[in-house]
Design an enzyme around this catalytic site. Structure first.
Site, PDB file in Angstrom:
ATOM      1  N   ARG A 148       0.824  -1.215   0.000  1.00 34.08           N
ATOM      2  CA  ARG A 148       0.000   0.000   0.000  1.00 34.08           C
ATOM      3  C   ARG A 148       0.859   1.266   0.000  1.00 34.08           C
ATOM      4  O   ARG A 148       0.579   2.223  -0.721  1.00 34.08           O
ATOM      5  CB  ARG A 148      -0.929   0.002   1.214  1.00 34.08           C
ATOM      6  CG  ARG A 148      -1.836   1.212   1.318  1.00 34.08           C
ATOM      7  CD  ARG A 148      -2.733   1.106   2.523  1.00 34.08           C
ATOM      8  NE  ARG A 148      -3.681   0.026   2.369  1.00 34.08           N
ATOM      9  CZ  ARG A 148      -4.875   0.137   1.793  1.00 34.08           C
ATOM     10  NH1 ARG A 148      -5.257   1.312   1.313  1.00 34.08           N
ATOM     11  NH2 ARG A 148      -5.683  -0.884   1.690  1.00 34.08           N
ATOM     12  N   TYR A 152      -0.506 -13.644   0.877  1.00 35.97           N
ATOM     13  CA  TYR A 152       0.042 -13.446  -0.461  1.00 35.97           C
ATOM     14  C   TYR A 152       1.330 -12.640  -0.353  1.00 35.97           C
ATOM     15  O   TYR A 152       1.571 -11.936   0.628  1.00 35.97           O
ATOM     16  CB  TYR A 152      -0.954 -12.744  -1.391  1.00 35.97           C
ATOM     17  CG  TYR A 152      -1.576 -11.486  -0.847  1.00 35.97           C
ATOM     18  CD1 TYR A 152      -0.929 -10.257  -0.946  1.00 35.97           C
ATOM     19  CD2 TYR A 152      -2.828 -11.521  -0.227  1.00 35.97           C
ATOM     20  CE1 TYR A 152      -1.510  -9.096  -0.451  1.00 35.97           C
ATOM     21  CE2 TYR A 152      -3.408 -10.368   0.279  1.00 35.97           C
ATOM     22  CZ  TYR A 152      -2.749  -9.161   0.166  1.00 35.97           C
ATOM     23  OH  TYR A 152      -3.319  -8.021   0.657  1.00 35.97           O
ATOM     24  N   ASP A 211     -13.429   5.708   0.387  1.00 39.66           N
ATOM     25  CA  ASP A 211     -14.010   5.283   1.659  1.00 39.66           C
ATOM     26  C   ASP A 211     -14.902   6.343   2.288  1.00 39.66           C
ATOM     27  O   ASP A 211     -15.764   6.017   3.109  1.00 39.66           O
ATOM     28  CB  ASP A 211     -12.898   4.922   2.649  1.00 39.66           C
ATOM     29  CG  ASP A 211     -12.307   3.549   2.379  1.00 39.66           C
ATOM     30  OD1 ASP A 211     -12.880   2.802   1.565  1.00 39.66           O
ATOM     31  OD2 ASP A 211     -11.265   3.221   2.986  1.00 39.66           O
TER      32      ASP A 211
END
Length: 416
Positions: free
Chosen positions: A125, A234, A311
């Site tokens: 991120r 992952y 968001d």
């Protein structure tokens, strides 16, 4: 000159800044590296991005980008850079977390990439945020202001103004609230109170890949599904780290973010999982925990010259792996719609909501419903396994096509 004020310097806010300042080149090629170099920004657009923290930064670990998210990044001129740095995933792998059986996999290579026009990738991120931030810093049309906490807004027929906690004000022709799930702009615009606590806790950590046994270094996003819980892992950061994210339905009712938690507590919460899953979880250290929250879709994200994004507009549980993708889509749509006609801003924001509302609401509900797939026990889990194992790769691709296959994000029919 049109002046847009964006509240929030995260992924969505920075993407919106890039999209809006590139709007003057809608009809030309969106070549890689053009974002942020000043060659393609429109002289008619200026953007100010307000960030409440003392610096523009992003926390968190892995983030999944389906082809639709990469299509949005292509529109921003960053697609090639992200693809070059990301881990290109070969499959989405579904495991029975109790028996350890491999139930099904959705292949993400040849046919998938050809059908949807991009790979499925994972990135850190912070790395994605840094690429967006660097592009914004290179743009003469974008001003970045830290230490600027917004508390609300006011507007009239000619403009909108962001009100700051320190008593300052930042005026523009338009205001975009990209300030997250606890958005100050949403609090005034929608007024729907605190986010909904989902009753689920997620634990997160990352570990160096060299600590992971060779036989478990799968190039897959892997789910281990168990009763009332599941575990996802992952690779991130070019394969240098493994991202671990187990979730459990524990009825939590209070919102909390990034709380440190003892590793033994994590192990106990997932003690019923298969030995391989527990083996991976045992590698984790420095765990932190979050209560998962979202909001019900609402019928209004806009108020005249003010609109919400990401968001702040449509927060969703991370189980559909679409939160960042939808914020990027929002940004591209706004870039396509906003022009130099300042009088038309309210109309353009209404169009934005009209083309984005249904899609984001559908994904919000899909993310909530996914726990019915991950968390059954006993006979229900067995029936789920039989259903999933019977599906072909094509059938699995069909199931996600409406999410992963989007390229225009609802703007094909809007008036330009």
């Amino acid at each position: 000159m049109t002046r847009t004020v964006i509240v929030g310097g995260g992924i969505g806010g920075l993407a919106a800044a890039l999209a809006i300042t590139r709007a003057g080149n809608r009809d030309g090629p969106r070549a890689e590296h053009s974002a942020g170099h000043g060659a393609r920004h429109s002289d008619g657009h200026q953007v100010i991005v307000l960030e409440q923290a003392s610096e523009f930064a992003e926390i968190g670990a892995g983030i999944q980008l389906a082809p639709n998210g990469l299509h949005a990044l292509d529109r921003l001129g960053l697609g090639d850079t992200v693809r070059a740095r990301a881990v290109h995933i070969d499959e989405l792998r579904f495991m029975d977390g109790v028996t350890g059986d491999h139930v099904a996999s959705m292949p993400l290579t040849g046919v998938y990439r050809s059908r949807f026009g991009n790979p499925y990738v994972v990135v850190h991120r912070a790395e994605l945020h840094r690429l967006l931030l660097d592009a914004c810093r290179r743009s003469p049309a974008i001003e970045l202001r830290a230490d600027s906490r917004a508390t609300g807004y006011r507007q009239d027929d000619s403009g909108a103004t962001v009100l700051l906690a320190d008593g300052g004000q930042v005026a523009g022709d338009a205001v975009i609230g990209a300030d997250g799930i606890r958005s100050a702009i949403r609090r005034q615009l929608v007024g729907d109170g605190a986010p909904r606590v989902a009753g689920i806790t997620v634990y997160r950590t990352v570990i160096p890949m060299e600590r992971v046994p060779e036989e478990l270094r799968w190039n897959a996003v892997t789910w281990w599904a168990g009763p009332g819980r599941h575990f996802v892992h992952y690779a991130i950061a070019g394969g240098r780290y493994l991202n671990l994210a187990p979730s459990v339905e524990n009825g939590v009712t209070e919102a909390f973010t990034g709380v440190a938690v003892d590793r033994d507590r994590v192990r106990r919460a997932f003690a019923d999982l298969d030995g391989t899953a527990r083996r991976l979880l045992a590698l984790g250290e420095d765990w932190r925990s979050w209560s998962l929250v979202d909001r019900d879709p609402v019928d209004r994200w806009t108020d005249g010259r003010v609109a919400l994004l990401g968001d702040a507009a449509h927060p969703m549980l991370h189980y559909a792996a679409q939160g960042a993708c939808q914020a990027l889509e929002d940004a591209v749509v706004l870039g396509d719609l906003l022009d130099e006609d300042t009088d038309a801003v309210p109309e353009r924001f209404e169009e934005y909501h009209a083309v984005r509302h249904e899609r984001t609401a559908r994904i919000t509900h899909a993310a909530r419903a996914s726990t019915r797939l991950w968390h059954p026990a006993g006979a229900e889990a067995k029936a789920r396994n039989e259903m999933l194992s019977a599906l072909s790769g094509t059938a699995l691709h069909d199931h996600v096509a409406w999410m992963h296959g989007a390229r225009e994000f609802g703007t094909a029919g809007v008036r330009r």
